[in-house]
Design an enzyme around this catalytic site. Sequence first.
Site, short mmCIF file in Angstrom:
data_model
loop_
_atom_site.label_atom_id
_atom_site.label_comp_id
_atom_site.label_asym_id
_atom_site.label_seq_id
_atom_site.Cartn_x
_atom_site.Cartn_y
_atom_site.Cartn_z
CE LYS A 298 -4.44 0.54 0.13
NZ LYS A 298 -5.67 -0.08 0.11
N1 GLU Z 1 -6.76 0.08 -3.40
C1 GLU Z 1 -7.85 -1.04 -3.64
C2 GLU Z 1 -7.84 -1.63 -2.61
O1 GLU Z 1 -7.23 -1.57 -1.22
C3 GLU Z 1 -7.27 -2.09 -4.99
C4 GLU Z 1 -5.43 -2.01 -5.46
C5 GLU Z 1 -5.17 -3.14 -6.24
O2 GLU Z 1 -6.45 -3.04 -7.46
O3 GLU Z 1 -3.94 -3.33 -6.22
O4 GLU Z 1 -8.44 -3.22 -2.73
#
Ligand code: GLU
Length: 423
Positions: A113
């Site tokens: 993240k």
């Molecule tokens: N931000 C989204 C999540 O929390 C998608 C992450 C992604 O597609 O890599 O799942």
Amino acid sequence: MTTTLNLPEADLSPLDEARAQLRGAIDFLELSEGKYQMLANARREITVSIPLRRDDGEQEVFTGHRVQHNFTRGPAKGGVRYDPHVDLDEVRALAMWMTWKCALLDVPYGGAKGGVAIDPRNYSPAELERVTRRYTSELIPILGPEKDIPAPDMGTDENTMAWMMDTYSVAVGHTVPGVVTGKPISLGGSHGRREATSRGVVDVALAAMESRGLAPERSTVAVQGFGKVGRGAARFLWDAGTRVLAVSDQYGAVHNPSGLDLPALEAHVDRTGSVVDFDGSDSLDRDLLLELEVDVLVPAALEGVLTRENAPRVHAKVIVEGANGPTSAQADQIFKDNDILVVPDILANAGGVIVSYFEWVQGNQSYWWSAAEVEERLHTRMLGAWEAVTSYARAHDLSLRSAATIMAVERVAEAHRLRGLYP
Ligand code: GLU
């Protein structure tokens, strides 16, 4: 058998919540303390300063992070968040949840993240482009389609991904579409990525409602958040015949006891930028939305909104977590005692990363699927995961959150066991 947590007096921070969930899974699986330590801590973390030249010539400096929690099952994967409250511990928790989400849905990634502590509403598109490019260029050595693949999250979108992709590509000297997902379709994005998280939320919401005997056309819902996840979730539940009694955004909440007219509300939001003052609704205290008399509650905004304090006043029969980490362990326990079914984040909101994976697969093959194919494959995966988690939970007398976390941790631990510890 039920996993028991030693619940403290107060609600925990997102990182402590995430670690407590991991601890429960490790104990249930009878894995070692060493495994816990390995999975409680990220494999790699980077914190960067991001100086911005404002449009008026002044300078400002932001702090950004990228946490790569795990790569055991494949490249690290996860969104980038632009929000003033971003801090390293929050990003650590969100990265850990991405590892479990990818493992649970069996997409071949680890978890990561990123975040920048910035309120994007206060900056021009040109300023946000400069912030994004500088943040990306600081991360270049650790990004790449085989290393770590960012995607949109709160406060970022497909434009952010286009700038990230371009910055990375210019630096390495050739175009690398697979370094991010959630790109615009004209740059190699996938059909259905934009609404994927919402579609997945609604797939499992309808399955959860069915399991509780709630027919969509006789049921009611309240949705917290009207952004990338909440707006689509409200719309697709409305399409299924469910009455949407209330929605909120960061500016306020609106309520109509006979149901909001969703297409008209969407037009109002497109015109004004907020749900507030929508004709055909009363305004509502944002916090009270969570406590409304509805069948289904979809928290689709921030983490930590359902707490030991407000959980006893929640009336919904089913809670579907569109957001990451909206429910504290204390609140979870209260919901269990009150027989409220909680569909946990790592299952409920996995549609986004599933279609990110589809985007990466399509890009690798340079072969593009139709919107209908994407939607069908997403639906199949979401329902498959719903079936797997509910039957595991039934077999072991666990909450859906415990079952989902245990299944995910077991997959990561097994991959690690097979690879062995180097050196
Ligand atoms: N931000 C989204 C999540 O929390 C998608 C992450 C992604 O597609 O890599 O799942």
